[in-house]
Write an enzyme that holds these catalytic residues in place. Sequence first.
Site, PDB file in Angstrom:
ATOM      1  N   VAL A  11      40.475  37.710  48.348  1.00 34.71           N
ATOM      2  CA  VAL A  11      39.620  38.821  47.932  1.00 34.71           C
ATOM      3  C   VAL A  11      38.227  38.729  48.552  1.00 34.71           C
ATOM      4  CG1 VAL A  11      38.418  39.763  45.912  1.00 34.71           C
ATOM      5  CG2 VAL A  11      40.871  39.395  45.843  1.00 34.71           C
ATOM      6  N   ASP A  30      31.711  29.631  50.373  1.00 36.98           N
ATOM      7  CA  ASP A  30      32.799  28.880  49.731  1.00 36.98           C
ATOM      8  C   ASP A  30      32.380  27.426  49.611  1.00 36.98           C
ATOM      9  OD1 ASP A  30      35.955  29.867  49.276  1.00 36.98           O
ATOM     10  OD2 ASP A  30      35.610  27.699  49.201  1.00 36.98           O
ATOM     11  N   LYS A  35      37.113  25.066  55.124  1.00 36.66           N
ATOM     12  CA  LYS A  35      37.402  26.496  55.269  1.00 36.66           C
ATOM     13  C   LYS A  35      36.246  27.198  55.995  1.00 36.66           C
ATOM     14  CE  LYS A  35      39.653  28.982  51.940  1.00 36.66           C
ATOM     15  NZ  LYS A  35      39.850  29.720  50.685  1.00 36.66           N
ATOM     16  N   THR A  86      40.937  32.795  39.283  1.00 35.88           N
ATOM     17  CA  THR A  86      41.064  32.769  37.819  1.00 35.88           C
ATOM     18  C   THR A  86      42.523  32.475  37.481  1.00 35.88           C
ATOM     19  OG1 THR A  86      41.294  35.190  37.889  1.00 35.88           O
ATOM     20  CG2 THR A  86      39.138  34.323  37.293  1.00 35.88           C
ATOM     21  N   LEU A 153      43.211  45.403  45.826  1.00 39.32           N
ATOM     22  CA  LEU A 153      43.919  45.269  47.112  1.00 39.32           C
ATOM     23  C   LEU A 153      45.206  44.474  46.946  1.00 39.32           C
ATOM     24  CD1 LEU A 153      43.471  42.127  48.248  1.00 39.32           C
ATOM     25  CD2 LEU A 153      41.242  43.027  48.861  1.00 39.32           C
ATOM     26  N   PHE A 252      56.934  50.491  43.495  1.00 41.14           N
ATOM     27  CA  PHE A 252      57.194  49.389  42.560  1.00 41.14           C
ATOM     28  C   PHE A 252      58.465  49.643  41.749  1.00 41.14           C
ATOM     29  CE2 PHE A 252      52.975  48.689  43.870  1.00 41.14           C
ATOM     30  CZ  PHE A 252      52.778  47.320  43.787  1.00 41.14           C
ATOM     31  N   CYS A 263      48.920  37.297  41.361  1.00 33.99           N
ATOM     32  CA  CYS A 263      48.322  38.138  40.306  1.00 33.99           C
ATOM     33  C   CYS A 263      49.227  38.427  39.116  1.00 33.99           C
ATOM     34  CB  CYS A 263      47.836  39.448  40.917  1.00 33.99           C
ATOM     35  SG  CYS A 263      46.458  39.180  42.035  1.00 33.99           S
TER      36      CYS A 263
HETATM   37  N1  NAD Z   1      44.900  37.737  45.948  1.00 39.76           N
HETATM   38  C1  NAD Z   1      44.971  39.002  45.604  1.00 39.76           C
HETATM   39  O1  NAD Z   1      45.765  39.774  46.126  1.00 39.76           O
HETATM   40  C2  NAD Z   1      44.029  39.554  44.557  1.00 39.76           C
HETATM   41  C3  NAD Z   1      43.926  40.948  44.391  1.00 39.76           C
HETATM   42  C4  NAD Z   1      43.060  41.450  43.445  1.00 39.76           C
HETATM   43  C5  NAD Z   1      42.328  40.575  42.650  1.00 39.76           C
HETATM   44  N2  NAD Z   1      42.470  39.228  42.795  1.00 39.76           N
HETATM   45  C6  NAD Z   1      41.649  38.348  41.956  1.00 39.76           C
HETATM   46  O2  NAD Z   1      40.544  37.887  42.721  1.00 39.76           O
HETATM   47  C7  NAD Z   1      40.215  36.543  42.377  1.00 39.76           C
HETATM   48  C8  NAD Z   1      40.276  35.677  43.609  1.00 39.76           C
HETATM   49  O3  NAD Z   1      41.604  35.643  44.074  1.00 39.76           O
HETATM   50  P1  NAD Z   1      41.978  35.051  45.523  1.00 39.76           P
HETATM   51  O4  NAD Z   1      43.435  35.262  45.680  1.00 39.76           O
HETATM   52  O5  NAD Z   1      41.036  35.585  46.523  1.00 39.76           O
HETATM   53  O6  NAD Z   1      41.656  33.487  45.253  1.00 39.76           O
HETATM   54  P2  NAD Z   1      41.657  32.305  46.320  1.00 39.76           P
HETATM   55  O7  NAD Z   1      42.128  31.108  45.573  1.00 39.76           O
HETATM   56  O8  NAD Z   1      42.360  32.720  47.557  1.00 39.76           O
HETATM   57  O9  NAD Z   1      40.108  32.131  46.677  1.00 39.76           O
HETATM   58  C9  NAD Z   1      39.142  31.650  45.799  1.00 39.76           C
HETATM   59  C10 NAD Z   1      38.106  30.897  46.613  1.00 39.76           C
HETATM   60  O10 NAD Z   1      37.012  30.565  45.753  1.00 39.76           O
HETATM   61  C11 NAD Z   1      36.480  29.329  46.188  1.00 39.76           C
HETATM   62  N3  NAD Z   1      35.622  28.745  45.136  1.00 39.76           N
HETATM   63  C12 NAD Z   1      35.978  28.248  43.934  1.00 39.76           C
HETATM   64  N4  NAD Z   1      34.888  27.796  43.270  1.00 39.76           N
HETATM   65  C13 NAD Z   1      33.816  28.026  44.073  1.00 39.76           C
HETATM   66  C14 NAD Z   1      32.425  27.777  43.958  1.00 39.76           C
HETATM   67  N5  NAD Z   1      31.907  27.183  42.881  1.00 39.76           N
HETATM   68  N6  NAD Z   1      31.624  28.137  44.977  1.00 39.76           N
HETATM   69  C15 NAD Z   1      32.118  28.716  46.080  1.00 39.76           C
HETATM   70  N7  NAD Z   1      33.447  28.975  46.257  1.00 39.76           N
HETATM   71  C16 NAD Z   1      34.284  28.632  45.265  1.00 39.76           C
HETATM   72  C17 NAD Z   1      37.717  28.511  46.500  1.00 39.76           C
HETATM   73  O11 NAD Z   1      37.419  27.400  47.325  1.00 39.76           O
HETATM   74  C18 NAD Z   1      38.599  29.564  47.184  1.00 39.76           C
HETATM   75  O12 NAD Z   1      38.418  29.555  48.589  1.00 39.76           O
HETATM   76  C19 NAD Z   1      41.188  36.149  41.279  1.00 39.76           C
HETATM   77  O13 NAD Z   1      40.619  36.405  40.035  1.00 39.76           O
HETATM   78  C20 NAD Z   1      42.346  37.084  41.494  1.00 39.76           C
HETATM   79  O14 NAD Z   1      43.090  37.325  40.317  1.00 39.76           O
HETATM   80  C21 NAD Z   1      43.286  38.709  43.743  1.00 39.76           C
END
Ligand code: NAD
Length: 432
Positions: A11, A30, A35, A86, A153, A252, A263
């Site tokens: 995201v 990050d 990374k 999360t 997304l 879906f 998710c």
């Molecule tokens: N993946 C999806 O398709 C999607 C879609 C919509 C919403 N979301 C939501 O968005 C959120 C993120 O999902 P994601 O899939 O991108 O997660 P992800 O695990 O791919 O990325 C999270 C990133 O946050 C970083 N991080 C954690 N703690 C940190 C800190 N203190 N400082 C800096 N960076 C830190 C991690 O190193 C990691 O790179 C979640 O709540 C998820 O439910 C995800």
Amino acid sequence: MKLCMIGTGYVGLVSGVCFSDLGNNVICVDKDQAKINSLKKGKIPIYEPGLEELVLKNYKNKRLSFSTDLKDSVRKSDIIFICVGTPSRKGGSGADLSQVFNVAKEIGKSINKFKIIITKSTVPVTTGDQIEKIIQKTNKKKKFSIVSNPEFLREGEAIRDFVYPDRVVVGTNDIKSNKILKTLYSPLISKGAQYLNTSRRAAELIKYASNAFLATKITFINEMANLCEKTNINIEDISIGMGLDKRIGGRFLRAGPAYGGSCFPKDTKAIINTADKFKTKLSVIKSVIKSNDNRSNLLLSRISKLLKNRLKNKKICFLGVTFKANTDDMRDSSSLTMIPILSKKGAKVSYYDPTGHKKEFNKYKNVSFENNIKDALKKSDLIVVHTEWNDFKSINFKSYLKGRKPIIFDMRNIYSPTKMKQQGFKYFGVGR
Ligand SMILES: NC(=O)c1ccc[n+]([C@@H]2O[C@H](COP(=O)([O-])OP(=O)(O)OC[C@H]3O[C@@H](n4cnc5c(N)ncnc54)[C@H](O)[C@@H]3O)[C@@H](O)[C@H]2O)c1
């Protein structure tokens, strides 16, 4: 505008690069140094179509930068997006908000002027209130506004979904923040996205309610597929027949394996947890979770039946292991349930996935990754089409299998049963 994305995952990276492409200055932060180092070298940590080109373009023109320094990045920015994970709490059903709250504390220590702080992470109702309290502790004179702006997304279509969303939901009662965000999103609104301003709590719930509804649609059609199998009906007819009704819609609504990904599984559990907290029953979503948990076992027993309940030393080939096509994400993929069970029962599993080898299977001695489809299919007794990658849609089984006729179990219904049977294959789909 000057933006900062905290958390450079699916995201944070996708929305960060898209915002920079719209002309904003964006810092993607990050805590994962490796990374950030590789992003600075132009190496993209995830598989997402179109992402690499966009990152390189915007990094080159200096609208996009990468950093591990949260404090400095927050100070330099006007709008801060929290995009950290999360996941489900270990051993529990609610969302683990530790990453969000840690980031909130860090932001609290870094505020030097008015900031809009936005949760893009999916967070339960009232999380915005808790973030506000955390940040207030170190900022008695309120110089910030906490907004919920959930992200919708889909992995594999992330850039398109970000640039052409159906809606942009902004949860805030603060008129100034709403005005600024409407301006930030104006390029997407002018392309047809609906802009919806709600209360912060409503925005938080819209995200969970939407995911739970989509998970329900998938589970509903999967159960219809079970009924179709017993009644000699083709589930594809049911999907089309239902989907043509505009009140229902066709998306879906395709039968397949259990829903997975980063998710739906965690968000359906988290919304139940929220309802429990507020002493409300969400019995529909509870049954969806139960039915989906059962789905992998149901498909496993079909595999077992197809092999006459003799799995020992049977060679099973999985085509695709990610939870869906066009992503390398393995989080909660149903292959993570199915393959280990098959391996424990003595089957030899080979798999091919266009996004390569998966470390998740390293600990299983009977499971091997093959570099190409042909090698994965070699000597197989059963071929399982698990993920709907385009790469599998026109496989020439005849030439790959050289006269051998393994059983084909197409969990995505991507082949025509008639054509497969004409070629002499023992072919099975789901719900038909
Ligand atoms: N993946 C999806 O398709 C999607 C879609 C919509 C919403 N979301 C939501 O968005 C959120 C993120 O999902 P994601 O899939 O991108 O997660 P992800 O695990 O791919 O990325 C999270 C990133 O946050 C970083 N991080 C954690 N703690 C940190 C800190 N203190 N400082 C800096 N960076 C830190 C991690 O190193 C990691 O790179 C979640 O709540 C998820 O439910 C995800």
